[in-house]
Structures are given as C-alpha cells and as structure tokens.
Write an enzyme that holds these catalytic residues in place. Structure first.
Site, PDB file in Angstrom:
ATOM      1  CG  HIS A  56      10.488  -4.023 -11.895  1.00 36.59           C
ATOM      2  ND1 HIS A  56       9.775  -4.225 -12.862  1.00 36.59           N
ATOM      3  CD2 HIS A  56      10.191  -3.984 -10.736  1.00 36.59           C
ATOM      4  CE1 HIS A  56       8.763  -4.779 -12.330  1.00 36.59           C
ATOM      5  NE2 HIS A  56       8.843  -4.760 -10.802  1.00 36.59           N
ATOM      6  CB  ALA A  65      12.970   4.901  -8.144  1.00 36.61           C
ATOM      7  CB  SER A  80      -1.120   0.205   1.236  1.00 39.57           C
ATOM      8  OG  SER A  80      -1.743  -1.323   1.459  1.00 39.57           O
ATOM      9  CD  GLU A  81       3.778   0.421  -3.153  1.00 43.84           C
ATOM     10  OE1 GLU A  81       2.604   0.364  -3.217  1.00 43.84           O
ATOM     11  OE2 GLU A  81       3.996  -0.521  -3.747  1.00 43.84           O
TER      12      GLU A  81
END
Lengths: 327, 318
Positions: free
Chosen positions: A126, A81, A56-57
């Site tokens: 990524h 990132a 749950s960024e």
C-alpha cells in the site's frame, strides 16, 4: 485573489464539490464514497450521482469508462493507487485507448483519484509510488499535486479534461495545510512550476519530495549554494521545457523521486535532459530516488529505501564539487 | 417475426455473411491488414438482437465484432475501409477490425480484450439512466468471457443497481482454441448467473426466430428499468478463432450438417415453409449483399491511407 486555509485532501474534495455543482454530468463513484444518506455529497447531489461501489475495481472503473463514453464525467475514488492494479486492463488498455482507436470519434473524460506513497509503516502493498508504470501509457494523463492549492486546481482541471486522468494524491501530504484560492481555481496540465528560484543547481521533485527538496534547498542556501526547485505537477503531459531551460541556467541537475529508480519520473527526465541538454551540463545528472526494492515495514529499513533531505543535500554537494567551480 | 421483419433480418444476415466471406479473401490477399476474427455461422444473433434496437441504444462488442457493427447500422463501405486501414474507415484507420466504433448509430464500440467490454455497457446504461432516457445498453460476448473475473463483477453490479443492460452471450462452445469443457464445469451461462435473478435464458442462437422472440420478450422490461437480462444464444462459428487459425482443436462440421445448422439456411427454410417469404425472393437477398460488398471493396480501394501524423495527434482528446 482571495484565499482560505485548508488541508491538501480538503482541497481535493473542494474541487470535486465545485465541479459537481457546476456540471451535472460529473459523477462520484467509489468504494468509500457516499453509501449513507447523511453523506454530504449524497445530500448535495443525490444517490444517482454519488454511488458506493462493491469491491469490484474492474467493473467499477470499466463502468466509469462506459459512462464517460456515453457523455458523463465520472470521478472514481479508487482509494489507493495499488487498487488500480486490479483493474489494469480498464485503466491502461480501455479508457485511454478509445479516443485514439476510434479515430477521435469518442472521448473518455474520466478521473481516477487514488492515494499513493503511504510510507508510514504500511509496508509492501500500500506504499508504492507506482506512477512510473502509468506515465508512459498513451492517452492517460497523470497529475501529482504537492500543495493544497495545486490539489484543488489540478483536480478541477482533471474533471474538465476530455481524457482519462489519473489524479494521484500523496498520502503523507493528506493533512498538510495551505492557502487555497476561493471559488474556481484551475491549474493547467503540462506546466511545471518553479517553487524556488536558484542559479547553481536544478532540483526536480514531485509530490511528497517537493517539500523535501525545498528543505534541502534551504539547508544548501546557508552554504551559499542556490538550488532552483521545480515541481512538474503533471508527469503526463510532462513539461520538459521548463526543466531544460533551468538546466541551461544552472548547468547541474539533481532529480528527486520517491519511485523506484527504474520506473521513475527521474529516469525519464534524466534521459530527456541527457539527449537535449547535454551541452549545458557541467556535471553528471544525479538521481535521488527510491531504491529498486519494495518498501520495508521496519522504520530504519523503510527510511533506507526512500530518499530524504540529507540524501538530496549530499547529492547536490557531489554535483557541485564534480563541476569543480565553487559557486 | 412477421414477413417484413424476416426480410430485414435475412437481408442483414446475408450482408454480414457476404461481408465476412469477402474480408476473409481480402485478408488472404493482404488487402486487409492485421488480426481478423469472423463470425460466419453466428449472424443470426447479431441480426435478431440489433434488429430490435433503437439508434439511441448503446451496443458494445468484442474482437468478433463485424456483424454487430453492421447490424447496428454501420455503413458496410466504411467498415470495410476501416479493415483496409483507409481514411474513410469508421475510425479513420486507427482501430481496425477489433476496435470498430460508430457513434452515429449507437455502436459505441468493440474492444479486443475478452470481457473488457462488459463493464463499459454498464457505464452506458448508468449514463442513459442518469440522463433520464429509456435507452438500453447491449453487450455481446462469448462464452470464454464468462470465466473472466469482470463477468462476475459486472453481473453483480448490474443486478445490484438494476441497470438497463441486456447481456448477450454468443455461446459457440469454444473459448479461443479450446472447448468449454476445458474452461469450466458449468455448461450453461444461465446457470452461472442464476443467483442474481436476471431475466432471460438459453436459446438456440442459430434459430433466428427463437432469438428474435426471446429478445422481444426481454427488451421491454430492461427498457422499463426492471433490471438487467442475460440471453444465452447457443451458436457455432464456422471459421477458426482468427483467420489463419489451423483450427486443429475441433472437428469440422460436414457440409450436410452445416446445411442443417446454418442460421441463414434455417431461416430461409422456415420462412418459405410457413409462407412468410416466397421462394422466388430468396436469391435476391444474397445477390444484393454480394453487390453491396463489391461496391464497398471498390470504394475502400479508392480511399487513401490516412496521414501518418494522425497517429500522434490523436493521443489526447481536445
């Protein structure tokens, strides 16, 4: 100063460990943090200070902003990132804004730690060197360590800073080994370091491209071209003064950057030097950056998109030849 | 609410009402700069919730924040000076209407992006617990925020970690410019959070006694660390989404209907009806509030604009 050898990532964790021991307001949160009783950080600092979070960024990073507003100093391990992009409002429009919007009444001392640039077959989502989209965001600081010693010193400084700091460690440097100072080690923000002095051309590089620029400088030295290699270490704040002073000595500037060309540190430095150092330049500024393209999966295509030592060497030769004088 | 509590809540509602009506005029006169969202019609929720909080309790609000800031203790004069962009503003003229912050009174802040404030309250709650304090965090948001992904993330995390957070949803039935039915098939926010086992429920947010009682029932358990609660207050904003909104997406309530629903009028009727307040004392609440607002206007006009260089000097905290 006594030192010990450790890895780049080991140095990062050493700094977090030392700062957690030094200041009980430092918290460690993240999707790959703690989560089990035998985790060394959980054992040392307890489950209240070391907490695994759900995927749950937004809530995770927003919660860290709130904890910082309330006096804690959270370190969020965001892992990659790109995961920050999920929580962009919290990263670039909440935590970084509060000090300014409140007229300086509140501070948000928070570190967002994330790996970047994993160009080892990880393809499109990524592998980005996406610091360009953060370095121009007011209120946010951005650190890009290139050595184990700086990884430790920049992380310690980030945790003690009263602002949100994006600490981006390069995945391709993770297991690189180097000498790291024992005990407390702080690297100041906004101070570039000259990794190798040279009189003929200024090379600026960050993160993974620093060893690449140093290797290129060694190759060029065999031909009698002395490159000065500068590592800004933090790109917000960005030490343009050290770069300008170097260009005033060398008259030539080659910028090396893994990021896409139009969202790179290189583009920002090229503009700054063109404006403030035009009279010192003996040749056009050349940027050796990633292409304005996604990172491709297949190895030859991946290599095509990225800068490498040969591209840096070729750029320097072009700049030296353009300025006419054999050095 | 007993008589004293009723007086305090009614006085606060009048302060918010008078302040916001005056802000609307000042906006039209261009003395207030920028985007303004008024909460006229929703004052009862701010007054009844914040009226039961301590200074150490942290409150977060969103773009419609004036009432919450005042109810948590912010000076009206400094709030108005902020809206007028003056040096004596709560945030020295740096934040304006949507970014009010008053740390001294535990108003940790208003944020302008819908729902962006919800995880911040979780963080305050986490910090308060880590520091061993029994304070709570309260976050106000509208029903529009419930459809934002971070609402679900935050409710899950607050419930998982049993954080001392009171989530207060001011459900006015409109998310910006469109009705609830255009945003979600779920009519009640309490149903959205049902699986998480949060304490709380739905009350008529314009019945101030009901809001007060609901908060009084929820707060001790939240404070004791028994986990988060969600209170859904059904309310009505009388004004458009922002000042200047043509408000064509809904029918205006008739004045007769508004007299029935207005939380101030309702509380005054209820409290005089059951003898808590004397009808003779009612005009004094409005008069005191309007006088305070006029003093605030004069003070804000006297306050100089901030030094423009402040904008660049406050980029980083040092």
């Amino acid at each position: 100063m006594s030192t010990h050898e450790t890895t780049y990532i080991g140095a990062v964790m050493e700094a977090i460990d030392q700062e957690m021991a030094r200041d009980e307001r430092v918290l460690l949160l993240g999707q790959s943090v703690g989560g089990r009783p035998d985790d060394p950080f959980v054992q040392r600092y307890g489950e209240n200070r070391v907490r695994v979070t759900p995927i749950s960024e937004t809530a995770e990073i927003g919660m860290a902003v709130g904890a910082a507003l309330a006096g804690m100093r959270p370190v969020v391990d965001a892992t990659m990132a790109e995961f920050l992009l999920v929580a962009m409002d919290q990263v670039v429009n909440e935590g970084n804004r509060f000090h300014h919007m409140s007229g300086g009444r509140v501070r948000v001392p928070m570190v967002l730690k994330a790996g970047y640039g994993f160009t080892a077959g990880w393809a499109g989502q990524h592998t980005g060197s996406i610091y360009g989209m953060f370095m121009g965001v007011p209120g946010l600081k951005v650190a890009l360590p290139s050595t184990p010693a700086d990884a430790k010193g920049l992380m310690a400084t980030a945790i003690r800073d009263d602002n949100p700091v994006l600490f981006l460690h390069h995945y391709l440097l993770t297991l690189d080994r180097g000498e790291v100072p024992d005990g407390e080690h702080l690297v100041p923000f906004g101070q570039a370091v000259i990794r190798r002095p040279g009189a003929d051309v200024t090379l600026v590089a960050t993160g993974w491209t620093v060893p690449m620029a140093l290797a290129a400088a060694a190759t060029l030295a065999a031909d009698g071209i002395e490159a000065e290699v500068i590592d800004p270490r933090t790109i917000a704040p960005l030490d343009t003064a050290t770069v300008l002073a170097s260009v005033r000595r060398t008259g030539r500037l080659v910028l090396v950057d893994q990021a896409t060309r139009h969202a790179s540190v290189a583009a920002v430095l090229a503009a700054e030097v063109a404006e403030a150092g035009f009279d010192a330049l003996r040749a056009p500024i050349v940027q050796v950056t990633g292409l304005d393209a996604g990172i491709a999966y297949s190895r030859p295509m991946e290599e095509h998109v990225l800068p490498d030592e040969a591209k840096v060497v070729a750029a320097v030769r072009r700049v030296v030849e353009h300025s006419g004088t054999r050095v | 609410m007993d008589a004293e509590q009723t007086r305090a809540v009614l006085a606060m509602m009048w302060r918010i009402r008078a302040f916001e009506e005056r802000v609307g005029q000042l906006k039209r006169a261009d003395e207030v700069h920028g985007l303004i969202h008024l909460s006229i019609g929703q004052e009862g929720v701010a007054a009844a919730v914040c009226g039961q909080l301590r200074t150490a309790d942290a409150v977060y609000s969103g773009h419609r924040a004036h009432g919450h800031a005042l109810a948590k203790g912010a000076s009206m004069a400094r709030a108005l000076a902020e809206l007028m962009g003056r040096r004596d503003g709560l945030c020295r003229g740096m934040g304006g209407s949507m970014h009010l912050v008053d740390v001294e009174h535990g108003f940790l802040g208003a944020t302008g992006v819908v729902g962006g404030n919800i995880p911040l309250a979780l963080g305050s709650a986490l910090a308060l617990r880590a520091a061993g304090r029994d304070a709570v965090a309260v976050v106000f948001f509208g029903d529009g925020a419930v459809q934002a992904g971070l609402f679900a993330e935050s409710v899950n995390l607050a419930a998982l970690w049993r954080l001392p957070v009171l989530l207060v949803c001011e459900n006015n039935g409109f998310a910006e410019f469109s009705p609830r039915s255009a945003h979600t098939p779920v009519e009640r926010v309490r149903d959205v959070v049902a699986p998480f086992g949060l304490a709380g429920g739905t009350v008529d947010g314009n019945d101030v006694d009901a809001v007060w009682d609901a908060v009084a029932g929820l707060l001790p358990a939240v404070r004791a660390g028994e986990g988060p609660a969600l209170l859904e207050c059904l309310t009505h904003r009388l004004r458009g989404h922002y000042e200047g909104d043509p408000d064509r997406y809904r029918e205006a309530v008739s004045s007769a209907e508004w007299r029935e629903r207005d939380p101030i009028a309702r509380l005054q009727r209820a409290a005089t009806g059951d003898g808590r307040l004397d009808p003779d004392e009612l005009p004094g609440f409005e008069r005191a509030a309007r006088d305070e607002v006029e003093r605030a206007v004069l003070a804000a006009r006297e306050s100089p604009f901030p030094d423009a260089a402040l904008a660049a000097s406050l980029v980083y905290g040092r």
